[in-house]
Structure formats: structure tokens, C-alpha cells
Design an enzyme around this catalytic site. Structure first.
Site, PDB file in Angstrom:
ATOM      1  N   GLU A   8     -15.655 -30.259  16.011  1.00 45.84           N
ATOM      2  CA  GLU A   8     -17.065 -30.081  15.646  1.00 45.84           C
ATOM      3  C   GLU A   8     -17.501 -31.238  14.727  1.00 45.84           C
ATOM      4  OE1 GLU A   8     -17.354 -26.498  13.310  1.00 45.84           O
ATOM      5  OE2 GLU A   8     -19.543 -26.490  13.263  1.00 45.84           O
ATOM      6  N   LYS A  63     -25.144 -25.139  18.563  1.00 46.50           N
ATOM      7  CA  LYS A  63     -24.453 -23.971  17.987  1.00 46.50           C
ATOM      8  C   LYS A  63     -25.432 -22.828  17.693  1.00 46.50           C
ATOM      9  CE  LYS A  63     -21.043 -23.105  14.287  1.00 46.50           C
ATOM     10  NZ  LYS A  63     -20.305 -23.757  13.181  1.00 46.50           N
ATOM     11  N   CYS A  84     -17.078 -23.631  17.028  1.00 43.44           N
ATOM     12  CA  CYS A  84     -16.446 -22.996  15.869  1.00 43.44           C
ATOM     13  C   CYS A  84     -16.804 -21.520  15.701  1.00 43.44           C
ATOM     14  CB  CYS A  84     -16.754 -23.820  14.621  1.00 43.44           C
ATOM     15  SG  CYS A  84     -15.506 -23.575  13.339  1.00 43.44           S
ATOM     16  N   VAL A 134     -12.248 -22.972   8.788  1.00 43.64           N
ATOM     17  CA  VAL A 134     -11.758 -22.866   7.403  1.00 43.64           C
ATOM     18  C   VAL A 134     -11.155 -21.483   7.126  1.00 43.64           C
ATOM     19  CG1 VAL A 134     -13.252 -24.631   6.388  1.00 43.64           C
ATOM     20  CG2 VAL A 134     -14.122 -22.308   6.600  1.00 43.64           C
ATOM     21  N   MET A 135     -11.483 -20.491   7.948  1.00 43.82           N
ATOM     22  CA  MET A 135     -10.890 -19.161   7.765  1.00 43.82           C
ATOM     23  C   MET A 135      -9.614 -19.076   8.622  1.00 43.82           C
ATOM     24  SD  MET A 135     -14.145 -16.555   7.585  1.00 43.82           S
ATOM     25  CE  MET A 135     -14.662 -16.750   9.278  1.00 43.82           C
TER      26      MET A 135
HETATM   27  C1  ACM Z   1     -17.459 -23.167  11.227  1.00 42.12           C
HETATM   28  O1  ACM Z   1     -18.187 -22.592  12.033  1.00 42.12           O
HETATM   29  N1  ACM Z   1     -17.465 -24.485  11.119  1.00 42.12           N
HETATM   30  C2  ACM Z   1     -16.556 -22.416  10.351  1.00 42.12           C
END
Ligand code: ACM
Length: 268
Positions: free
Chosen positions: A38, A109, A147, A174-175
Site C-alpha cells: 500500500e 480504498k 489493507c 500494523v495490527m
Molecule cells: C491499514 O489499513 N493500512 C492498516
């Protein structure tokens, strides 16, 4: 068909440097479809609108898109990449599919994560499956999501119902959940998934994010075909048969799509 990911650490607000990393690592590889992370042109953690201006571009022809087109055409493979898109002074967290003959298909997105809501407009385009056609692999339908879209099962379900066989998933995770959850997403839709995550850390405005790497490719049966390290730059290539994703049967009796009981589901 040979598919894969390139996991790396995009440099913040430095599209030229990111182009050179991508070009250096992808030139000459033997692959049909490669997925990049991303926001691969810009990096992730924005704290100033100026930085978005400096690292974003119009899909109709900025330096990053033109570089991806050049790499795709020269090496004769398809590229899916996250890109920081600018359109009429608005910014989108976008994914592009670049075909070797120069065609570019865009997905913006839909589900923005956390502070992305401050900088980006939410996606405003329908979810769709795109047919690509290659001499070596024939006709295959590709889906794109970005993501955090993964946590909304409707995203991949819609792509799968529209016929997508390979879900390309540029990410800046990040999670700690997605890489595990993708086995379920792939299995419940009988599709191949390619999550190309980034590595490294970014700090801005008193906040630090650590990206989790571990890019994954999953089969329609929910098996990992490839998994990257947490923090190294890695390019992986696996051979798949995309036709496996056309079969939605999980045994001789049950079919993932035909057995859905739509009239009992919640219809908002
Ligand atoms: C994300 O959607 N970049 C965590």
C-alpha cells in the site's frame, strides 16, 4: 501462472527512491503478476498536507505510474501496487493494476483506517473483478482491495461473487491479525490471496508505527503458499493454477456460493 509479492520499506515522501528500489528488485524476474505494498510511492504516516502533495500523483501520468508502466512493459508482467493518488486536490489511498500493454485499472480504498480518515477521501468506485489475459496463463480475473479492507468480509465476498480468482492486497499492516485471517478469507471464498505488506517503522506527530511484514500468499483451501519475514525486503514467487479458484465446492454436496441463504441474511 507465476504470482508473488515484493515486500519492502517504502521511503517516506520519496517517490524517486521508491521507484529505484522497485525497479532494481523487479527487473528481470520471471513472474506474471507481482503485488507491491500500500502507498508504495509515498510511505504511510502523514502529518502534513504538504507531504501528501509532494508524494502523490495523478493516475493519468505521474512519475510513479509511468515507472510502473515502464517496468511492466519491459518485463512483461502485471503489477498491482498501492499508490498515493491526487485528483482535483483530493487524495485517495489507491491501488492500480498495470498491464504490460499499458492499461491501468484503479481501485480506491473503501475502508480507511484510523488517521487515514484525516488525509484521504474514502473510495468512491464499485468493487469489481478485472479480467487479464496473458499468453502464458490465459484469462484470469483479478480483484483488488487495500489493507484494512480485509476486516470487512463484504469486500472480498463481493470480489469473489464478481468472479475474482486472485485477490491482490497491497497493505501497510500494523495490527497482528490480518496475516492469520487471510487463511479464512481465502477459504470462505475459495480464492487465491496475495497480501503484500511493508516493513519498517515511521514516526510523525509524536506517533510511531511498526509495520508487520510477513506478507502472505494463500490458496483457495486456506493454505499458506508463502510467508515472508517480519522485517526483511523479500520478493517471493509461487506457481498457482488460478482455475482452482473457480470451483466453489467444499465437498460433493456443499457449494460456498450456491448454498448461501440470502433471504435470511441481514439486508440493510
Ligand atoms: C491499514 O489499513 N493500512 C492498516
Amino acid at each position: 501462472m507465476k504470482v508473488g509479492y515484493f515486500q519492502f520499506k517504502p521511503e517516506y515522501c520519496n517517490p524517486e527512491k521508491n521507484i529505484s528500489i522497485i525497479e532494481k528488485n523487479l527487473s528481470g524476474i520471471d513472474i506474471d503478476l507481482i503485488v507491491l505494498p500500500e502507498l508504495a510511492n509515498s510511505g504511510y504516516l502523514f502529518s502534513r498536507r504538504d507531504d501528501l502533495f509532494r508524494s502523490s500523483e495523478n493516475i493519468s501520468g505521474g512519475i510513479f505510474i509511468n515507472a510502473l508502466k515502464r517496468i511492466s512493459s519491459k518485463n512483461k508482467f502485471h503489477i498491482v501496487s498501492g499508490i498515493c493518488e491526487r485528483s482535483e486536490n483530493k487524495f485517495y489511498n489507491t491501488s492500480v493494476l498495470i498491464c504490460p500493454e499499458g492499461k491501468v485499472i484503479t481501485y480506491r480504498k473503501l475502508h480507511l483506517f484510523d488517521t487515514e480518515k484525516k488525509w484521504f477521501e474514502a473510495g468512491n468506485m464499485p468493487i469489481s473483478a478485472i479480467e487479464i489475459n496473458g499468453k502464458k496463463f490465459g484469462k484470469v480475473r483479478i480483484g483488488m482491495m487495500i489493507c484494512f479492507d480485509w476486516i470487512f468480509p463484504e469486500t472480498m465476498r463481493t470480489l469473489a461473487l464478481k468472479g475474482a480468482q486472485i485477490i491482490c492486497h497491497p497493505s501497510n499492516l500494523v495490527m497482528p491479525y490480518c496475516q492469520r485471517a487471510m487463511t479464512t478469507r481465502a477459504l470462505e471464498n475459495h480464492v487465491f490471496t496475495i497480501t503484500a505488506n511493508r516493513t519498517g517503522m515511521e514516526t510523525a506527530g509524536g506517533k510511531t508505527l511498526t509495520f508487520t511484514g510477513q506478507s502472505v500468499i494463500v490458496s483457495p483451501k486456506g493454505k499458506y503458499l508463502q510467508k515472508a519475514s517480519k522485517n526483511r525486503k523479500e520478493c517471493a514467487i509461487v506457481k498457482i493454477n488460478p482455475k482452482e479458484a473457480l470451483d466453489k465446492k467444499i465437498n460433493p454436496v456443499n457449494d460456498l456460493f450456491k448454498d448461501r441463504r440470502k433471504k435470511f441474511y441481514f439486508n440493510e
